[in-house]
Write an enzyme that holds these catalytic residues in place. Structure first.
Site, PDB file in Angstrom:
ATOM      1  CB  ILE A 221      -0.928  -0.009   1.247  1.00 28.20           C
ATOM      2  CG1 ILE A 221      -1.984  -1.109   1.123  1.00 28.20           C
ATOM      3  CG2 ILE A 221      -1.609   1.352   1.422  1.00 28.20           C
ATOM      4  CD1 ILE A 221      -2.864  -1.280   2.369  1.00 28.20           C
TER       5      ILE A 221
ATOM      6  N   GLY B 140       3.862  -0.898   8.609  1.00 28.79           N
ATOM      7  CA  GLY B 140       3.176  -1.845   9.485  1.00 28.79           C
ATOM      8  C   GLY B 140       3.605  -3.268   9.218  1.00 28.79           C
TER       9      GLY B 140
ATOM     10  CB  THR C  87       0.942  -9.249  10.307  1.00 33.23           C
ATOM     11  OG1 THR C  87       1.644  -9.819   9.198  1.00 33.23           O
ATOM     12  CG2 THR C  87      -0.123  -8.304   9.826  1.00 33.23           C
TER      13      THR C  87
ATOM     14  CG  ASP D 113      -1.568 -12.338  11.796  1.00 36.68           C
ATOM     15  OD1 ASP D 113      -1.336 -11.213  12.271  1.00 36.68           O
ATOM     16  OD2 ASP D 113      -2.179 -12.524  10.728  1.00 36.68           O
TER      17      ASP D 113
ATOM     18  CD  GLN E  95      -9.285 -11.644  11.537  1.00 41.44           C
ATOM     19  OE1 GLN E  95      -9.846 -12.599  12.068  1.00 41.44           O
ATOM     20  NE2 GLN E  95      -9.667 -11.171  10.363  1.00 41.44           N
TER      21      GLN E  95
ATOM     22  CE1 TYR F  91      -1.283  -5.080  10.923  1.00 43.90           C
ATOM     23  CE2 TYR F  91      -3.673  -5.112  11.102  1.00 43.90           C
ATOM     24  CZ  TYR F  91      -2.525  -4.788  10.402  1.00 43.90           C
ATOM     25  OH  TYR F  91      -2.628  -4.156   9.173  1.00 43.90           O
TER      26      TYR F  91
ATOM     27  N   PRO G 276      -7.951   0.557   5.994  1.00 40.22           N
ATOM     28  CG  PRO G 276      -5.833   0.447   5.007  1.00 40.22           C
ATOM     29  CD  PRO G 276      -6.526   0.775   6.300  1.00 40.22           C
TER      30      PRO G 276
HETATM   31  N1  CAA Z   1     -13.154 -17.147  14.338  1.00 40.51           N
HETATM   32  C1  CAA Z   1     -13.338 -18.223  15.145  1.00 40.51           C
HETATM   33  N2  CAA Z   1     -12.528 -19.272  15.161  1.00 40.51           N
HETATM   34  C2  CAA Z   1     -11.478 -19.255  14.326  1.00 40.51           C
HETATM   35  C3  CAA Z   1     -11.222 -18.177  13.473  1.00 40.51           C
HETATM   36  C4  CAA Z   1     -12.110 -17.096  13.497  1.00 40.51           C
HETATM   37  N3  CAA Z   1     -11.935 -16.040  12.702  1.00 40.51           N
HETATM   38  N4  CAA Z   1     -10.095 -18.438  12.782  1.00 40.51           N
HETATM   39  C5  CAA Z   1      -9.661 -19.641  13.193  1.00 40.51           C
HETATM   40  N5  CAA Z   1     -10.504 -20.127  14.113  1.00 40.51           N
HETATM   41  C6  CAA Z   1     -10.414 -21.411  14.806  1.00 40.51           C
HETATM   42  C7  CAA Z   1     -10.220 -22.538  13.828  1.00 40.51           C
HETATM   43  O1  CAA Z   1     -11.469 -22.955  13.322  1.00 40.51           O
HETATM   44  C8  CAA Z   1      -9.566 -23.562  14.702  1.00 40.51           C
HETATM   45  O2  CAA Z   1     -10.525 -24.175  15.519  1.00 40.51           O
HETATM   46  P1  CAA Z   1     -10.467 -25.762  15.795  1.00 40.51           P
HETATM   47  O3  CAA Z   1      -9.127 -26.008  16.414  1.00 40.51           O
HETATM   48  O4  CAA Z   1     -11.622 -25.979  16.711  1.00 40.51           O
HETATM   49  O5  CAA Z   1     -10.623 -26.390  14.446  1.00 40.51           O
HETATM   50  C9  CAA Z   1      -8.704 -22.756  15.642  1.00 40.51           C
HETATM   51  O6  CAA Z   1      -9.237 -21.434  15.605  1.00 40.51           O
HETATM   52  C10 CAA Z   1      -7.268 -22.696  15.207  1.00 40.51           C
HETATM   53  O7  CAA Z   1      -7.210 -22.131  13.905  1.00 40.51           O
HETATM   54  P2  CAA Z   1      -5.955 -22.273  13.008  1.00 40.51           P
HETATM   55  O8  CAA Z   1      -5.755 -23.674  12.605  1.00 40.51           O
HETATM   56  O9  CAA Z   1      -6.046 -21.265  11.905  1.00 40.51           O
HETATM   57  O10 CAA Z   1      -4.802 -21.902  14.064  1.00 40.51           O
HETATM   58  P3  CAA Z   1      -3.332 -21.500  13.812  1.00 40.51           P
HETATM   59  O11 CAA Z   1      -2.711 -21.356  15.158  1.00 40.51           O
HETATM   60  O12 CAA Z   1      -2.675 -22.386  12.828  1.00 40.51           O
HETATM   61  O13 CAA Z   1      -3.456 -20.077  13.134  1.00 40.51           O
HETATM   62  C11 CAA Z   1      -3.994 -17.807  12.926  1.00 40.51           C
HETATM   63  C12 CAA Z   1      -4.123 -19.050  13.773  1.00 40.51           C
HETATM   64  C13 CAA Z   1      -2.513 -17.392  12.832  1.00 40.51           C
HETATM   65  C14 CAA Z   1      -4.748 -16.708  13.596  1.00 40.51           C
HETATM   66  C15 CAA Z   1      -4.504 -18.080  11.497  1.00 40.51           C
HETATM   67  O14 CAA Z   1      -5.841 -18.517  11.608  1.00 40.51           O
HETATM   68  C16 CAA Z   1      -4.474 -16.834  10.660  1.00 40.51           C
HETATM   69  O15 CAA Z   1      -3.461 -16.478  10.074  1.00 40.51           O
HETATM   70  N6  CAA Z   1      -5.606 -16.121  10.543  1.00 40.51           N
HETATM   71  C17 CAA Z   1      -5.703 -14.904   9.767  1.00 40.51           C
HETATM   72  C18 CAA Z   1      -5.438 -13.712  10.617  1.00 40.51           C
HETATM   73  C19 CAA Z   1      -5.651 -12.501   9.764  1.00 40.51           C
HETATM   74  O16 CAA Z   1      -6.714 -12.228   9.230  1.00 40.51           O
HETATM   75  N7  CAA Z   1      -4.604 -11.705   9.603  1.00 40.51           N
HETATM   76  C20 CAA Z   1      -4.717 -10.540   8.771  1.00 40.51           C
HETATM   77  C21 CAA Z   1      -3.381 -10.291   8.145  1.00 40.51           C
HETATM   78  S1  CAA Z   1      -3.501  -9.021   6.914  1.00 40.51           S
HETATM   79  C22 CAA Z   1      -3.703  -7.643   7.793  1.00 40.51           C
HETATM   80  O17 CAA Z   1      -3.672  -7.604   8.995  1.00 40.51           O
HETATM   81  C23 CAA Z   1      -3.926  -6.413   6.990  1.00 40.51           C
HETATM   82  C24 CAA Z   1      -5.115  -5.692   7.428  1.00 40.51           C
HETATM   83  O18 CAA Z   1      -4.992  -4.647   8.064  1.00 40.51           O
HETATM   84  C25 CAA Z   1      -6.440  -6.182   7.047  1.00 40.51           C
END
Ligand code: CAA
Length: 240
Positions: free
Chosen positions: A14, A84, A86, A88, A141, A147, A177
């Site tokens: 961005i 910025g 991340t 996560d 999130q 973050y 964003p």
């Molecule tokens: N709501 C509820 N439950 C969720 C969920 C959600 N949004 N996401 C994951 N879960 C649950 C899964 O279903 C899973 O449950 P079970 O064990 O019961 O099956 C549990 O959480 C573990 O999930 P993961 O296998 O995904 O766990 P992980 O430890 O491997 O990863 C995480 C966790 C790192 C958070 C991964 O899910 C992830 O990367 N998520 C995306 C986070 C995200 O959106 N980041 C944005 C980056 S971009 C940005 O930040 C720019 C911006 O400004 C928009």
């Protein structure tokens, strides 16, 4: 005379689009970057925009960089706090380092940079500061307590500094964003990202240029009556 703008994290994602937008609007842009020399070199070769390396989490480095840029290009009138990162992870997996790094860069960087430019803007009676927040600072999130806290902090920081700058011709605004097609978002696991995109009413990821156009407007002379506001650019994913 052309206004001088600093865009932090301005050589990629961005930030790159913002740097180009401000240049196209006639500004002299200094694009900050923290680490990737190769990408920064390519960026300068492609755009003709100078890139400057420092870490926005380093308070002293921000002061020195602003002094250097002011000496080389002129007083800084526009600041876009875009840098910025991340790191996560769910709470049980998030380390103190993951927390601190994100807070220091994303939120600490805004303070460090604003601190370095605000006095000069006040003396000259003009300034534009735009802070890049996030939908995840507004809505939270899963897996992003660091973050979301930093980005939410940016929204509060914006409103407080806007009150201090208003009578000196300095506007301070934020853009929040949504999910944009950058490397940062590409790092989100595919299955997780698919579920997120399915919830975006516009039905797609945003483009960096769509954020840059909003930033450009808030940095323009036309936006002098807008301060302390947050512009959400997220395809309707969070209406706030
Ligand atoms: N709501 C509820 N439950 C969720 C969920 C959600 N949004 N996401 C994951 N879960 C649950 C899964 O279903 C899973 O449950 P079970 O064990 O019961 O099956 C549990 O959480 C573990 O999930 P993961 O296998 O995904 O766990 P992980 O430890 O491997 O990863 C995480 C966790 C790192 C958070 C991964 O899910 C992830 O990367 N998520 C995306 C986070 C995200 O959106 N980041 C944005 C980056 S971009 C940005 O930040 C720019 C911006 O400004 C928009």
């Amino acid at each position: 005379m052309s206004r001088v703008a600093i865009v932090t994290g301005g050589t990629r994602g961005i930030g790159e689009a913002i740097s180009i937008r401000l240049k196209d609007m006639g500004m002299t842009v200094a694009a900050n970057y923290a680490g990737n020399d190769v990408k920064a070199g390519e960026f300068t070769a492609r755009t003709g925009i100078r890139a400057y390396k420092w870490n926005v989490a380093d308070h002293e480095a921000c002061q020195e960089a602003v002094t250097r840029i002011a000496g080389e290009l002129g007083p800084v009138e526009v600041l876009v706090n875009n840098a910025g990162i991340t790191r996560d992870g769910t709470m049980l997996k998030m380390t103190y380092e993951m927390w601190k790094e994100v807070i220091d860069v994303n939120l600490g960087g805004c303070f460090n940079m604003a601190k370095a430019v605000f006095g000069g803007m006040r003396e000259r009676g003009f300034g534009r500061i735009v802070n890049i927040g996030s939908i995840n600072g507004q809505a939270g999130q899963y897996g992003q307590v660091n973050y979301a806290a930093a980005k939410s902090g940016i929204h509060g920081f914006t409103k407080a500094l806007a009150q201090e700058g208003a009578k000196f011709g300095i506007t301070v605004n934020a853009i929040a964003p949504g999910y944009i097609d950058t490397e940062m978002v590409a790092a989100v696991p595919r299955d997780v990202l698919d579920k997120i995109v399915a919830k975006i009413p516009v039905g797609r990821l945003g483009h960096a240029e769509e954020i840059a156009r909003g930033v450009g407007f808030l940095c323009s002379d036309d936006a002098g009556f807008i301060t302390g506001s947050t512009m959400s650019i997220n395809g309707g994913q969070h209406m706030y």
